[in-house]
Enzyme design. Structure first.
Site, PDB file in Angstrom:
ATOM      1  N   GLY A  83      11.122  -3.802  -5.669  1.00 30.55           N
ATOM      2  CA  GLY A  83      10.243  -2.653  -5.522  1.00 30.55           C
ATOM      3  C   GLY A  83      10.540  -1.936  -4.240  1.00 30.55           C
ATOM      4  N   ASP A 208      -4.150  -1.550  -4.883  1.00 33.50           N
ATOM      5  CA  ASP A 208      -2.905  -1.484  -5.657  1.00 33.50           C
ATOM      6  C   ASP A 208      -3.010  -2.336  -6.916  1.00 33.50           C
ATOM      7  OD1 ASP A 208      -0.401  -0.420  -6.083  1.00 33.50           O
ATOM      8  OD2 ASP A 208       0.657  -1.955  -4.944  1.00 33.50           O
TER       9      ASP A 208
END
Length: 389
Positions: A83, A208
């Site tokens: 990521g 998140d």
């Protein structure tokens, strides 16, 4: 005692050596509203840094060489996740006492993002040392080294062999998640969020929540991961936390995106998005679909929960092995989480209670199989007619 803190970077004082413990610092005065600085209010709850300092959770401190060896030199073949933060590797470490078999772990190696990367690494260390819940991933230890080749920030977690909810929903190479298992996973994730919002002395806003951050252990038990963006919630008479807008496109609450005002209700919105993902088997944004279907929340509005066309949004991989009644209940719960008025969204404790009731009703044996087949047939007929047009 100050009520609010952020984590202060001390990298300039750590060059060339490993840190034995992440350091903390006070918040800048400009980050604190004047009313909070001047008012002699009631005693406030302890902050995450304060809780960290008294935490009994022991974290191992690893050298960079140890973690390099654990991953065979950060071998790309051992990569299990990637990521913007960097890469996650599967590795093996020796037990803390040096006895017994090697332990399989997940090792996150952050990219050299400088101060921002260090802050997110530090936030994870602080939060994961303080929190403790069956549905939150366990942090085993960390590595922090500043040398001539730059900064090295690594985190060592418990290994989650069944990857993430995202993988099982959208990766057609993995076995399909059955309906009941999807509900159990999302319930566990909800319980983890409920703990963050109200199960501790300080409120934590996850910021998140998404399907890729819901990891699954060997028994498919869900655990929330990646606390780099987590923030302490507002205290006293404050209604929100003002912060830069960070997170993942498609999951962030609209009021947070527009104003930067962060509350626990921002997490509730994200949870509603994931509820629709488990219902539909679709990502929140899919650019390869027709324009009207690219944004999940826009697409599902075309199939109201009480309409005869509702079953058209159900993940085809579920076939008819799901409860249409429960599916409607999940959609209604998702809609309440996605209320444009943040104050009217349910609390996570209410979401947990609703999910438990839905699962309990399933145990009564009412699966509405015949109705599923009928609605599925209607959906297939509708699709054929669309194709002819």
């Amino acid at each position: 005692m100050k009520c609010f803190y952020i984590f202060k970077d001390k990298s300039k004082n750590m060059k060339g050596k490993a840190n034995l413990a992440p350091e903390l610092g006070g918040q800048r005065k400009s980050d604190i509203p004047s009313s909070s600085r001047t008012a002699k209010s009631l005693p406030c709850p302890r902050s995450i840094p304060e809780l960290y300092n008294v935490s009994e959770h022991n974290l191992q401190v690893f050298s960079f060489q140890e973690l390099r060896k654990a991953t065979t030199g950060f071998n790309r073949l051992l990569t299990i996740g990637e990521g913007g933060f960097g890469s996650v590797y599967k590795g093996t470490i020796r037990p803390a006492n040096g006895q017994g078999d090697p332990i399989v772990v997940a090792i996150k190696k952050l990219n050299n993002h400088g101060l921002q990367g260090h802050k997110q690494w530090l936030a994870e260390v602080q939060f994961l040392r303080v929190v403790s819940h069956p549905n939150l991933v366990k942090l085993i230890g960390y590595c922090s080294v500043d040398g001539e080749r730059g900064i090295q920030r690594l985190l060592v977690y418990e290994y989650m062999p069944n990857r993430s909810l995202e993988d099982h929903l959208f990766n057609r190479g993995l076995p399909n998640l059955p309906w009941r298992k999807r509900l159990e996973i999302i319930l566990g994730a909800a319980e983890g969020l409920a703990y963050l919002h109200g199960g501790m002395e300080v409120q934590v806003i996850y910021r998140d929540f998404k399907s890729s951050n819901v990891l699954l252990d060997e028994d498919f038990k869900p655990k929330l991961s990646d606390f780099g963006l987590a923030r302490e919630g507002p205290t006293g008479d404050r209604t929100h936390v003002s912060t830069a807008v960070l997170g993942t496109y498609g999951y962030a609450a609209p009021e947070y995106v527009e104003t930067g005002h962060l509350t626990s209700q921002s997490d509730i919105w994200s949870f509603g998005v994931v509820l629709y993902e488990i219902l539909t088997g679709r990502r929140t944004v899919e650019r390869n679909r027709p324009a009207a279907e690219q944004k999940l929340l826009y697409w599902v509005k075309q199939f109201p929960v009480d309409s005869s066309r509702f079953s058209m949004i159900i993940d085809p991989r579920l076939r008819n092995e799901y409860s249409i009644k429960a599916a409607r209940q999940i959609a209604k719960l998702a809609d309440s989480c996605l209320n444009k008025n943040a104050k009217e969204r349910p609390a996570m404790t209410q979401v947990v209670a609703s999910l438990k009731q839905i699962i309990q009703d399933l145990e009564g044996g009412s699966t509405s199989t015949n109705k599923n087949i009928a609605e599925s047939s209607q959906s297939s007929l509708f699709r054929r007619r669309q194709n002819k047009v």
